[in-house]
Motif scaffolding. Structure first.
Motif, PDB file in Angstrom:
ATOM      1  N   ALA A 103       0.823  -1.218   0.000  1.00  0.00           N
ATOM      2  CA  ALA A 103       0.000   0.000   0.000  1.00  0.00           C
ATOM      3  C   ALA A 103       0.852   1.262   0.000  1.00  0.00           C
ATOM      4  O   ALA A 103       0.432   2.306  -0.519  1.00  0.00           O
ATOM      5  N   GLU A 104       2.070   1.173   0.560  1.00  0.00           N
ATOM      6  CA  GLU A 104       2.969   2.340   0.584  1.00  0.00           C
ATOM      7  C   GLU A 104       3.458   2.708  -0.816  1.00  0.00           C
ATOM      8  O   GLU A 104       3.883   3.833  -1.057  1.00  0.00           O
ATOM      9  N   GLY A 105       3.412   1.742  -1.717  1.00  0.00           N
ATOM     10  CA  GLY A 105       3.895   2.005  -3.062  1.00  0.00           C
ATOM     11  C   GLY A 105       2.802   2.329  -4.062  1.00  0.00           C
ATOM     12  O   GLY A 105       3.085   2.781  -5.168  1.00  0.00           O
ATOM     13  N   ALA A 106       1.550   2.081  -3.680  1.00  0.00           N
ATOM     14  CA  ALA A 106       0.439   2.291  -4.611  1.00  0.00           C
ATOM     15  C   ALA A 106       0.372   3.744  -5.058  1.00  0.00           C
ATOM     16  O   ALA A 106       0.372   4.669  -4.240  1.00  0.00           O
ATOM     17  N   GLY A 107       0.347   3.933  -6.384  1.00  0.00           N
ATOM     18  CA  GLY A 107       0.237   5.274  -6.946  1.00  0.00           C
ATOM     19  C   GLY A 107       1.522   6.079  -6.932  1.00  0.00           C
ATOM     20  O   GLY A 107       1.523   7.254  -7.295  1.00  0.00           O
ATOM     21  N   LYS A 108       2.624   5.448  -6.514  1.00  0.00           N
ATOM     22  CA  LYS A 108       3.908   6.149  -6.449  1.00  0.00           C
ATOM     23  C   LYS A 108       4.892   5.557  -7.454  1.00  0.00           C
ATOM     24  O   LYS A 108       4.661   4.479  -8.019  1.00  0.00           O
ATOM     25  N   ARG A 109       6.003   6.267  -7.653  1.00  0.00           N
ATOM     26  CA  ARG A 109       7.079   5.721  -8.483  1.00  0.00           C
ATOM     27  C   ARG A 109       7.889   4.777  -7.608  1.00  0.00           C
ATOM     28  O   ARG A 109       8.629   5.207  -6.722  1.00  0.00           O
ATOM     29  N   CYS A 110       7.723   3.476  -7.841  1.00  0.00           N
ATOM     30  CA  CYS A 110       8.357   2.466  -6.995  1.00  0.00           C
ATOM     31  C   CYS A 110       9.583   1.881  -7.667  1.00  0.00           C
ATOM     32  O   CYS A 110       9.510   1.426  -8.812  1.00  0.00           O
ATOM     33  N   LEU A 111      10.686   1.888  -6.959  1.00  0.00           N
ATOM     34  CA  LEU A 111      11.903   1.231  -7.415  1.00  0.00           C
ATOM     35  C   LEU A 111      12.071  -0.046  -6.608  1.00  0.00           C
ATOM     36  O   LEU A 111      12.202   0.001  -5.383  1.00  0.00           O
ATOM     37  N   LEU A 112      12.056  -1.187  -7.286  1.00  0.00           N
ATOM     38  CA  LEU A 112      12.269  -2.472  -6.634  1.00  0.00           C
ATOM     39  C   LEU A 112      13.676  -2.940  -6.984  1.00  0.00           C
ATOM     40  O   LEU A 112      14.033  -3.025  -8.164  1.00  0.00           O
ATOM     41  N   MET A 113      14.479  -3.230  -5.969  1.00  0.00           N
ATOM     42  CA  MET A 113      15.863  -3.634  -6.202  1.00  0.00           C
ATOM     43  C   MET A 113      16.094  -5.034  -5.642  1.00  0.00           C
ATOM     44  O   MET A 113      15.885  -5.282  -4.450  1.00  0.00           O
ATOM     45  N   GLY A 114      16.522  -5.931  -6.513  1.00  0.00           N
ATOM     46  CA  GLY A 114      16.816  -7.297  -6.094  1.00  0.00           C
ATOM     47  C   GLY A 114      18.200  -7.696  -6.533  1.00  0.00           C
ATOM     48  O   GLY A 114      18.581  -7.469  -7.688  1.00  0.00           O
ATOM     49  N   GLY A 115      18.968  -8.284  -5.617  1.00  0.00           N
ATOM     50  CA  GLY A 115      20.312  -8.736  -5.951  1.00  0.00           C
ATOM     51  C   GLY A 115      20.457 -10.224  -5.720  1.00  0.00           C
ATOM     52  O   GLY A 115      20.161 -10.713  -4.631  1.00  0.00           O
ATOM     53  N   GLY A 116      20.863 -10.971  -6.740  1.00  0.00           N
ATOM     54  CA  GLY A 116      21.083 -12.407  -6.593  1.00  0.00           C
ATOM     55  C   GLY A 116      19.818 -13.117  -6.167  1.00  0.00           C
ATOM     56  O   GLY A 116      18.759 -12.977  -6.770  1.00  0.00           O
ATOM     57  N   ILE A 117      19.902 -13.895  -5.079  1.00  0.00           N
ATOM     58  CA  ILE A 117      18.748 -14.661  -4.620  1.00  0.00           C
ATOM     59  C   ILE A 117      17.734 -13.747  -3.920  1.00  0.00           C
ATOM     60  O   ILE A 117      16.671 -14.209  -3.466  1.00  0.00           O
ATOM     61  N   GLY A 118      18.010 -12.446  -3.885  1.00  0.00           N
ATOM     62  CA  GLY A 118      17.019 -11.462  -3.447  1.00  0.00           C
ATOM     63  C   GLY A 118      16.090 -11.032  -4.571  1.00  0.00           C
ATOM     64  O   GLY A 118      15.164 -10.240  -4.344  1.00  0.00           O
ATOM     65  N   ILE A 119      16.307 -11.545  -5.774  1.00  0.00           N
ATOM     66  CA  ILE A 119      15.438 -11.218  -6.904  1.00  0.00           C
ATOM     67  C   ILE A 119      14.080 -11.917  -6.816  1.00  0.00           C
ATOM     68  O   ILE A 119      13.048 -11.297  -7.110  1.00  0.00           O
ATOM     69  N   PRO A 120      13.996 -13.207  -6.420  1.00  0.00           N
ATOM     70  CA  PRO A 120      12.699 -13.890  -6.423  1.00  0.00           C
ATOM     71  C   PRO A 120      11.551 -13.166  -5.723  1.00  0.00           C
ATOM     72  O   PRO A 120      10.447 -13.103  -6.286  1.00  0.00           O
ATOM     73  N   PRO A 121      11.736 -12.574  -4.527  1.00  0.00           N
ATOM     74  CA  PRO A 121      10.588 -11.899  -3.899  1.00  0.00           C
ATOM     75  C   PRO A 121      10.062 -10.715  -4.707  1.00  0.00           C
ATOM     76  O   PRO A 121       8.919 -10.282  -4.495  1.00  0.00           O
ATOM     77  N   MET A 122      10.874 -10.190  -5.628  1.00  0.00           N
ATOM     78  CA  MET A 122      10.444  -9.052  -6.423  1.00  0.00           C
ATOM     79  C   MET A 122       9.332  -9.419  -7.405  1.00  0.00           C
ATOM     80  O   MET A 122       8.589  -8.545  -7.861  1.00  0.00           O
ATOM     81  N   VAL A 123       9.191 -10.712  -7.743  1.00  0.00           N
ATOM     82  CA  VAL A 123       8.153 -11.124  -8.692  1.00  0.00           C
ATOM     83  C   VAL A 123       6.765 -10.879  -8.099  1.00  0.00           C
ATOM     84  O   VAL A 123       5.924 -10.201  -8.697  1.00  0.00           O
ATOM     85  N   GLN A 124       6.500 -11.426  -6.915  1.00  0.00           N
ATOM     86  CA  GLN A 124       5.197 -11.225  -6.292  1.00  0.00           C
ATOM     87  C   GLN A 124       4.976  -9.758  -5.918  1.00  0.00           C
ATOM     88  O   GLN A 124       3.864  -9.239  -6.045  1.00  0.00           O
ATOM     89  N   LEU A 125       6.044  -9.072  -5.483  1.00  0.00           N
ATOM     90  CA  LEU A 125       5.921  -7.664  -5.138  1.00  0.00           C
ATOM     91  C   LEU A 125       5.536  -6.832  -6.366  1.00  0.00           C
ATOM     92  O   LEU A 125       4.617  -5.993  -6.304  1.00  0.00           O
ATOM     93  N   ALA A 126       6.230  -7.058  -7.491  1.00  0.00           N
ATOM     94  CA  ALA A 126       5.898  -6.333  -8.724  1.00  0.00           C
ATOM     95  C   ALA A 126       4.473  -6.646  -9.159  1.00  0.00           C
ATOM     96  O   ALA A 126       3.733  -5.753  -9.598  1.00  0.00           O
ATOM     97  N   ARG A 127       4.090  -7.901  -9.016  1.00  0.00           N
ATOM     98  CA  ARG A 127       2.733  -8.316  -9.412  1.00  0.00           C
ATOM     99  C   ARG A 127       1.666  -7.626  -8.568  1.00  0.00           C
ATOM    100  O   ARG A 127       0.644  -7.164  -9.089  1.00  0.00           O
ATOM    101  N   GLU A 128       1.884  -7.543  -7.256  1.00  0.00           N
ATOM    102  CA  GLU A 128       0.899  -6.903  -6.384  1.00  0.00           C
ATOM    103  C   GLU A 128       0.820  -5.406  -6.637  1.00  0.00           C
ATOM    104  O   GLU A 128      -0.265  -4.812  -6.599  1.00  0.00           O
ATOM    105  N   LEU A 129       1.959  -4.773  -6.890  1.00  0.00           N
ATOM    106  CA  LEU A 129       1.951  -3.347  -7.213  1.00  0.00           C
ATOM    107  C   LEU A 129       1.246  -3.099  -8.551  1.00  0.00           C
ATOM    108  O   LEU A 129       0.449  -2.166  -8.694  1.00  0.00           O
TER     109      LEU A 129
END
Length: 261
Positions: A103-129
């Motif tokens: 909800a903090e990112g809704a309607g805002k310019r969101c930068l999602l940063m994932g490095g290595g095995i930190g990339i997988p959680p970005m899939v669901q996060l990007a999808r929800e946003l």
């Protein structure tokens, strides 16, 4: 946060998507409770390994009847997981942890940063946003040209790539790509190695951008039992009166200013 439950799950599919990195779908009713940035504990079948291995949720199935996890082989437990075939029954614990504040990112310019095995959680996060009407920018940092999950991320976000060896995208890390591509944001959500998260925190403070960091790299048991994932906080806990928090229970996601990393 949902009450955690230990349940049986069934492997639907599994494949290797990069050296030592595996992509697994699990059929489980827990999927209905899962959100971006949360994780599950996966139990080895070998009784000599008692504690579950914490693995972040990569994606929730469309009908919320399955969870996708993407993990790297890091020891005997995850090596066993890589041998599981479709139909294997396993035990998992979930849903664990506090995830990203979508909800903090809704309607805002969101930068999602994932490095290595930190990339997988970005899939669901990007999808929800994306589902909330926000198209985020994902900056993904890889070691080399094997850009696992890039196509999945592109369904929901603009994707910028950094590689350590310069074989694809920008040569360097996620902050190198951020600066070279000139991406702008109102809020940052990041997951990756601790050195990356420190740099993201410093950048967010310099630019006065709110940032949320997932510190899951520091996790061990994932259920608050081993105290192996305690991190320093900038404020004292109201109950214990110390500057500590357990990443697996109070986190793994923290507002950057809350943690001393």
């Amino acid at each position: 946060m949902s009450k955690k439950k230990k349940v049986k799950a069934r492997v639907l599919s599994q494949k290797m998507i990069a050296p030592d990195i595996y992509d697994m779908w699990l059929e489980t009713g827990l999927a209905g409770e899962a959100g971006a940035g949360q994780f599950i504990g996966v139990y080895p079948t070998d009784a000599s390994r008692l504690l579950p291995r914490p693995i972040s949720i990569c994606e929730v199935g469309q009908n919320r009847g399955a969870l996708r996890i993407v993990y790297r082989i890091a020891g005997a437990g995850t090596e066993e997981f890589a041998s599981w075939q479709a139909g294997t029954e396993v035990e998992i614990l979930g849903i664990l942890g506090n995830g990203f504040p979508v909800a903090e990112g809704a309607g805002k310019r969101c930068l999602l940063m994932g490095g290595g095995i930190g990339i997988p959680p970005m899939v669901q996060l990007a999808r929800e946003l994306w589902a909330s009407g926000t198209e985020p920018v994902v900056i993904a940092g890889y070691r080399d040209s094997r850009l696992f999950l890039k196509e999945d991320l592109e369904k929901y976000a603009k994707v910028l790539v950094a590689t350590e060896d310069g074989s694809r995208g920008v040569k360097g890390n996620v902050l190198t790509a951020l600066e070279q591509e000139g991406a702008k944001g109102d809020v940052i959500m990041a997951c990756g190695p601790m050195a990356m998260l420190r740099a993201v925190k410093a950048y967010s403070q310099e630019k006065q951008i709110k940032a949320y960091l997932s510190l899951e790299e520091r996790m061990a048991c994932g259920v608050g039992a081993c105290l192996g994932c305690v991190c320093k906080t900038t404020q004292k806990d109201a109950h214990s009166h110390v500057n500590n928090a357990r990443i697996c229970t109070e986190g793994p996601v923290f507002e950057a200013g809350e943690v001393a990393i």
